[in-house]
Design an enzyme around this catalytic site. Structure first.
Site, PDB file in Angstrom:
ATOM      1  N   TRP A 167       0.841  -1.202   0.000  1.00 18.62           N
ATOM      2  CA  TRP A 167       0.000   0.000   0.000  1.00 18.62           C
ATOM      3  C   TRP A 167       0.876   1.252   0.000  1.00 18.62           C
ATOM      4  O   TRP A 167       0.563   2.242  -0.640  1.00 18.62           O
ATOM      5  CB  TRP A 167      -0.951   0.007   1.220  1.00 18.62           C
ATOM      6  CG  TRP A 167      -2.176  -0.833   1.000  1.00 18.62           C
ATOM      7  CD1 TRP A 167      -2.247  -1.945   0.218  1.00 18.62           C
ATOM      8  CD2 TRP A 167      -3.478  -0.637   1.539  1.00 18.62           C
ATOM      9  NE1 TRP A 167      -3.509  -2.463   0.239  1.00 18.62           N
ATOM     10  CE2 TRP A 167      -4.291  -1.676   1.051  1.00 18.62           C
ATOM     11  CE3 TRP A 167      -4.050   0.302   2.389  1.00 18.62           C
ATOM     12  CZ2 TRP A 167      -5.642  -1.804   1.381  1.00 18.62           C
ATOM     13  CZ3 TRP A 167      -5.396   0.181   2.728  1.00 18.62           C
ATOM     14  CH2 TRP A 167      -6.188  -0.853   2.228  1.00 18.62           C
ATOM     15  N   ASP A 196       3.221  -1.599  17.462  1.00 19.37           N
ATOM     16  CA  ASP A 196       1.853  -2.104  17.582  1.00 19.37           C
ATOM     17  C   ASP A 196       0.915  -0.903  17.586  1.00 19.37           C
ATOM     18  O   ASP A 196       1.037  -0.014  18.440  1.00 19.37           O
ATOM     19  CB  ASP A 196       1.749  -2.898  18.891  1.00 19.37           C
ATOM     20  CG  ASP A 196       0.382  -3.504  19.098  1.00 19.37           C
ATOM     21  OD1 ASP A 196      -0.558  -3.092  18.380  1.00 19.37           O
ATOM     22  OD2 ASP A 196       0.250  -4.382  19.962  1.00 19.37           O
ATOM     23  N   LYS A 234     -10.157  -1.766   6.331  1.00 14.93           N
ATOM     24  CA  LYS A 234     -10.686  -3.104   6.023  1.00 14.93           C
ATOM     25  C   LYS A 234     -11.520  -3.551   7.221  1.00 14.93           C
ATOM     26  O   LYS A 234     -11.132  -3.331   8.361  1.00 14.93           O
ATOM     27  CB  LYS A 234      -9.516  -4.061   5.817  1.00 14.93           C
ATOM     28  CG  LYS A 234      -9.940  -5.496   5.609  1.00 14.93           C
ATOM     29  CD  LYS A 234      -8.839  -6.311   5.011  1.00 14.93           C
ATOM     30  CE  LYS A 234      -7.808  -6.737   6.040  1.00 14.93           C
ATOM     31  NZ  LYS A 234      -6.688  -7.431   5.437  1.00 14.93           N
TER      32      LYS A 234
HETATM   33  C1  LIG Z   1      -2.851  -7.807   5.213  1.00 15.52           C
HETATM   34  S1  LIG Z   1      -1.430  -7.262   5.992  1.00 15.52           S
HETATM   35  C2  LIG Z   1      -1.262  -5.647   5.422  1.00 15.52           C
HETATM   36  C3  LIG Z   1      -0.796  -5.581   4.007  1.00 15.52           C
HETATM   37  C4  LIG Z   1      -0.424  -4.214   3.601  1.00 15.52           C
HETATM   38  N1  LIG Z   1      -1.553  -3.368   3.504  1.00 15.52           N
HETATM   39  C5  LIG Z   1       0.305  -4.221   2.270  1.00 15.52           C
HETATM   40  O1  LIG Z   1      -0.195  -3.653   1.344  1.00 15.52           O
HETATM   41  O2  LIG Z   1       1.378  -4.783   2.161  1.00 15.52           O
HETATM   42  C6  LIG Z   1      -1.932  -7.061   7.648  1.00 15.52           C
HETATM   43  C7  LIG Z   1      -0.871  -6.562   8.530  1.00 15.52           C
HETATM   44  O3  LIG Z   1      -1.455  -6.136   9.731  1.00 15.52           O
HETATM   45  C8  LIG Z   1      -0.420  -6.195  10.689  1.00 15.52           C
HETATM   46  N2  LIG Z   1      -0.943  -6.058  12.042  1.00 15.52           N
HETATM   47  C9  LIG Z   1      -1.807  -6.853  12.689  1.00 15.52           C
HETATM   48  N3  LIG Z   1      -2.028  -6.399  13.945  1.00 15.52           N
HETATM   49  C10 LIG Z   1      -1.268  -5.278  14.074  1.00 15.52           C
HETATM   50  C11 LIG Z   1      -1.051  -4.358  15.114  1.00 15.52           C
HETATM   51  N4  LIG Z   1      -1.660  -4.511  16.285  1.00 15.52           N
HETATM   52  N5  LIG Z   1      -0.209  -3.350  14.899  1.00 15.52           N
HETATM   53  C12 LIG Z   1       0.412  -3.190  13.733  1.00 15.52           C
HETATM   54  N6  LIG Z   1       0.253  -4.017  12.709  1.00 15.52           N
HETATM   55  C13 LIG Z   1      -0.580  -5.057  12.874  1.00 15.52           C
HETATM   56  C14 LIG Z   1       0.211  -7.543  10.424  1.00 15.52           C
HETATM   57  O4  LIG Z   1       1.525  -7.578  10.895  1.00 15.52           O
HETATM   58  C15 LIG Z   1       0.158  -7.596   8.910  1.00 15.52           C
HETATM   59  O5  LIG Z   1       1.399  -7.259   8.350  1.00 15.52           O
END
Ligand SMILES: C[S@@+](CC[C@H](N)C(=O)[O-])C[C@H]1O[C@@H](n2cnc3c(N)ncnc32)[C@H](O)[C@@H]1O
Length: 852
Positions: free
Chosen positions: A58, A92, A157
């Site tokens: 993204w 986070d 999302k």
């Molecule tokens: C579907 S991926 C995102 C893909 C991204 N939009 C891209 O285009 O490459 C979802 C991401 O959410 C992150 N995630 C989940 N919980 C999170 C949190 N509490 N803080 C930060 N990132 C988090 C995961 O590490 C994962 O990399």
């Protein structure tokens, strides 16, 4: 519906491949691209915050799309590899530390857009997963409310779960416009959906409960069960896949029947409870006992009250009527409630009526639109047909649009004044009308032909268009794999060009003009056109009503067709031409023989002879036999090219020149099939004449109405629907001989290699000669010395070419131990061997010598 695999190769769909191809780190990139295409939020943003950004696709899209010098900040639990123009860090998003880091990066800036594509580690129970995701969304929203500028956008999302509606409600409190959408690149099997929140309201104070997962997901749960549905439509039973309703854990509920009479919301009771009881409570209930004794409380009513869950609509009605009667007897205000009910109904009724009316109106509009579209399409098709007829000289332009206001009429197909102003006229003359049709079809959004008004007609058109498209795709695929097919296609295209160029002024053939034509003919700028009313007609194809022969215009047009051109007596040509024709005919028969003889003659031709030659060549060209490869089996089928008999215009002669042999200027006629050879023999011997060829052209297969027949059908038919020409033994043998000669030739690569070898040898010889010359010219040497040194270099040259340097065996010991690559001081071919192996080899040699 087939279930899409979510693992292994199932994941490697087209978006995955496309992402790889475009260098995006994840297929998710296309989700943002498609969302942005729809809402265009990235182009307008200078500062973007990407929450949960790893691996970073993204961010890549944002960096590509946003204006220069924009600020993009990406954060994720996982590390993100550096991306040019993007600030990334690991954190986070639910923590205070993350918030502080973002603040540190943004300083006093505010974000125009906050993106969130977060997904917690899935794999636990679905309910748990979706809840975590919803919670994550709320956390990201919290960050968005802190960092978004007023009017900014938040794209997130969300999973479609029971938390989806509460989330949507929260978004709507904070943004002007909230839309949920699923981009095409998001898998159908995925429960994810993207919510685009546009125009952040930036309230001064936000109620903390709005962003608190506990209160959002609990408080906003639907508190009022839809009892009306249960009562009025009890037959439709909704399954509760999620188990009990919130706080509704008791399975069997009963209530005194008197409560039902008393209540203002009887529907709620009927919907929620299982039983209306007549049992007296401990303290006693006077109303209940009175109710129990009432004659209106029949056995049927009692039965209905015993189990509300099994009742149908009729029974519920019965209970409600009973309640009304009892209320009347007890003196409760029934009329008022009835009025209230009536009011309720009255409130609802007009709404329904209005909606109904609107719906009706919409339907009528749709109907009207589709009718208009159909009419437009029919009109276009009609015009197209007229144009086709015009191109084929089957009609004069003035026939077109007659049904309206005549050729110059306002609504006429050829509003000639307008066309006169554009280069479209020449295009029209050239016959390149396909553009118009396509454009118009595109305009109307409909497919091709259809004569009736029926809806099924449209379906048929669509089906036909789909079939055509599929057929074109099939052809393309075939073309990719089949060189022969490509060649055929190229030939066909070539033929088209020839045809299009008959009276073409190529300068006016540019694309721009075609655009102009499309616009003008499709839309028709009527007002402007009216101003040019004085301009003359574009073409006056028919200036006289009848010609000198007394033929009508129509008849003349008919006999104007090319096929009648060479037939004397149909149209009276000027006498000179007739004489020429006769002369030519005589020559045609002789020309095949003569061309062969003339090839051997190398006399310089006189001016008159040259003229004659040119004529003969023309005739020879007219008799050109072209071969067409049939698709199947590669059989060559020979057809006499009718068009070749009628080549007349200058352009066509240019084409003919191209096909001539550049050495002797004669046409390149290559006869490679037995049929063609038979025909050539017959022509050469005078067994067949030009007339016979023309006659042969008129057979049952010659004229077919292919109007409206799909391409795939014509193509398929043309493979088989050909006349079988007779072949003679002599011709077959001649072709065999010819092919044998072809086959006897070495293949190109071998011939080239041989030529190279010869060339190198010649070069070597040249060098040796030079050296020998130098030695021979040497003054300080005696003749004997010269001769011996020349012999030496000669023998050395001979030796060199035969000998190959032997492979040198190198011991992998000492400095060479463990060495990779060429050992020092070793030239030419070598082989590294184990030291022991070398010893052993020597020993073996010794032993074998001893044995001998
Ligand atoms: C579907 S991926 C995102 C893909 C991204 N939009 C891209 O285009 O490459 C979802 C991401 O959410 C992150 N995630 C989940 N919980 C999170 C949190 N509490 N803080 C930060 N990132 C988090 C995961 O590490 C994962 O990399």
């Amino acid at each position: 519906m087939a279930i899409q695999k979510k693992h292994g190769k199932g994941r490697l769909d087209k978006w995955y491949k496309l992402a790889k191809e475009k260098g995006y780190r994840a297929r998710a990139a296309f989700k943002l691209i498609q969302l942005n295409k729809k809402y265009g939020f990235l182009e307008k943003s200078k500062v973007v915050l990407d929450l949960c950004a790893a691996p970073g696709s993204w961010c890549q899209v944002a960096a590509e799309t946003m204006p220069q010098n924009s600020i993009i900040i990406g954060v994720d639990l996982s590390p993100i590899k550096p991306i040019p123009k993007v600030i990334t860090f690991q954190s986070d998003i639910t923590t205070e530390k993350c918030r502080a880091t973002i603040r540190g990066h943004l300083k006093t800036w505010k974000a125009d857009c906050v993106l969130h594509d977060g997904a917690p580690n899935v794999g636990t129970a679905w309910v748990q997963d979706s809840f975590n995701q919803a919670e994550l969304v709320l956390h990201s929203l919290k960050l968005a409310t802190e960092f978004l500028v007023e009017g900014g956008n938040f794209i997130t999302k969300v999973f479609r779960s029971k938390d989806y509606n509460p989330l949507l409600w929260v978004f709507k409190q904070l943004f002007n416009k909230v839309e949920a959408t699923k981009p095409p690149s998001s898998r159908n099997v995925s429960a994810e959906i993207f919510v685009v929140c546009l125009g952040f309201k930036a309230p001064k104070r936000i109620d903390p409960r709005l962003l608190d997962p506990r209160s959002v997901f609990e408080d906003l749960a639907d508190p009022t069960p839809n009892n009306e549905a249960k009562v009025y439509n009890p037959e439709i039973k909704k399954r509760r896949r999620e188990g009990y309703e919130e706080g509704d854990y008791i399975q069997f509920k009963e209530i005194p029947a008197s409560e039902f009479i008393n209540t203002t919301d009887p529907i709620a009771i009927l919907g929620q409870y299982n039983k209306l009881s007549f049992e007296q409570p401990k303290n006693g209930d006077v109303a209940l006992s009175a109710l129990d004794k009432l004659p209106e409380t029949t056995d049927e009513i009692r039965n209905c009250c015993a189990d509300l869950k099994v009742l149908g609509r009729k029974e519920f009605k019965l209970l409600l009527k009973w309640r009304m009667k009892v209320r009347e007897i007890f003196g409760f205000p029934t009329k008022k409630s009835a009025a209230a009910l009536a009011e309720e109904v009255a409130e609802v009724e007009p709404m329904d009526e209005e909606l109904k009316a609107q719906e009706e109106l919409q339907k009528l509009k749709d109907k009207e639109n589709s009718k208009k579209k159909r009419e437009r399409r029919r009109e276009n098709e009609k015009k197209q047909k007229e144009i086709m007829r015009l191109q084929m000289h089957m009609t004069a332009p003035m026939d077109i649009g007659k049904e309206q206001e005549g050729p110059q009429g306002h609504g006429a197909m050829f509003h000639l004044k307008a066309i006169d102003k554009t280069p479209a006229l020449s295009r029209l003359a050239k016959g390149k009308m396909a553009v118009v049709t396509e454009a118009e079809n595109r305009d109307s959004g409909l497919g091709s032909s259809g004569e009736t008004d029926d809806e099924s007609d449209e379906d048929g058109d669509r089906l036909e268009t789909e079939l055509d498209n599929m057929y074109h795709q099939y052809q393309e695929r075939k073309a990719e794999a089949d060189a022969k097919y490509r060649a055929k296609k190229a030939r066909m295209e070539h033929d088209d060009e020839e045809w299009g160029g008959v009276s073409a002024d190529e300068n006016e053939d540019s694309d721009d003009e075609s655009d102009v034509f499309e616009e003008e003919s499709v839309e028709g700028s009527d007002d402007e056109e009216m101003e040019d009313a004085d301009k003359p007609l574009i073409t006056d194809l028919d200036s006289t009503s009848t010609d000198a022969n007394g033929l009508s215009k129509r008849a003349k047009r008919f006999f104007d067709q090319d096929i009648f051109k060479d037939i004397p007596g149909i149209l009276d040509e000027p006498e000179e031409e007739e004489e020429e024709e006769v002369e030519e005919e005589a020559e045609v028969e002789a020309v095949a023989k003569e061309t062969n003889h003339e090839r051997s003659k190398k006399q310089k031709p006189t001016a008159e002879e040259k003229k004659k030659d040119a004529k003969k060549e023309k005739k020879a060209k007219k008799m050109e036999v072209v071969e067409e490869e049939s698709d199947e089996g590669g059989d060559d089928v020979v057809v006499a090219k009718k068009d070749a008999m009628e080549v007349d215009s200058d352009e066509d002669w240019e084409e003919v020149d191209k096909k001539k042999n550049p050495k002797d200027g004669r046409p390149n006629i290559d006869i490679i099939t037995a049929e063609a050879m038979t025909l050539a023999h017959q022509l050469a011997r005078g067994e067949k004449t030009k007339y016979d060829l023309v006659d042969d052209g008129f057979n049952k297969r010659a004229f077919k109405d292919r109007d409206g027949v799909p391409d795939w059908f014509i193509d398929d038919e043309s493979k088989h629907d050909r006349p079988h020409k007779p072949i003679t033994k002599e011709a077959a043998n001649a072709i065999k001989e010819k092919l044998r000669a072809y086959n006897a030739r070495p293949i190109k690569k071998v011939a080239e290699a041989r030529a190279r070898k010869k060339f190198k040898q010649a070069q070597k010889l040249e060098k040796l000669k030079k050296k020998a010359d130098m030695l021979a010219g040497e003054e300080g040497m005696s003749e004997k010395e010269k001769a011996s040194s020349i012999a030496k270099i000669m023998s050395a040259a001979g030796r060199k070419s035969n000998k190959r340097a032997p492979i040198k065996v190198v011991k992998a010991a000492g400095l060479n131990r463990g060495l990779q690559g060429r050992p020092k001081g070793v030239k030419g071919r070598y082989k590294m061997v184990d030291p022991r192996m070398k010893k052993e080899m020597r020993a073996l040699k010794r032993i074998s010598k001893k044995k001998r």
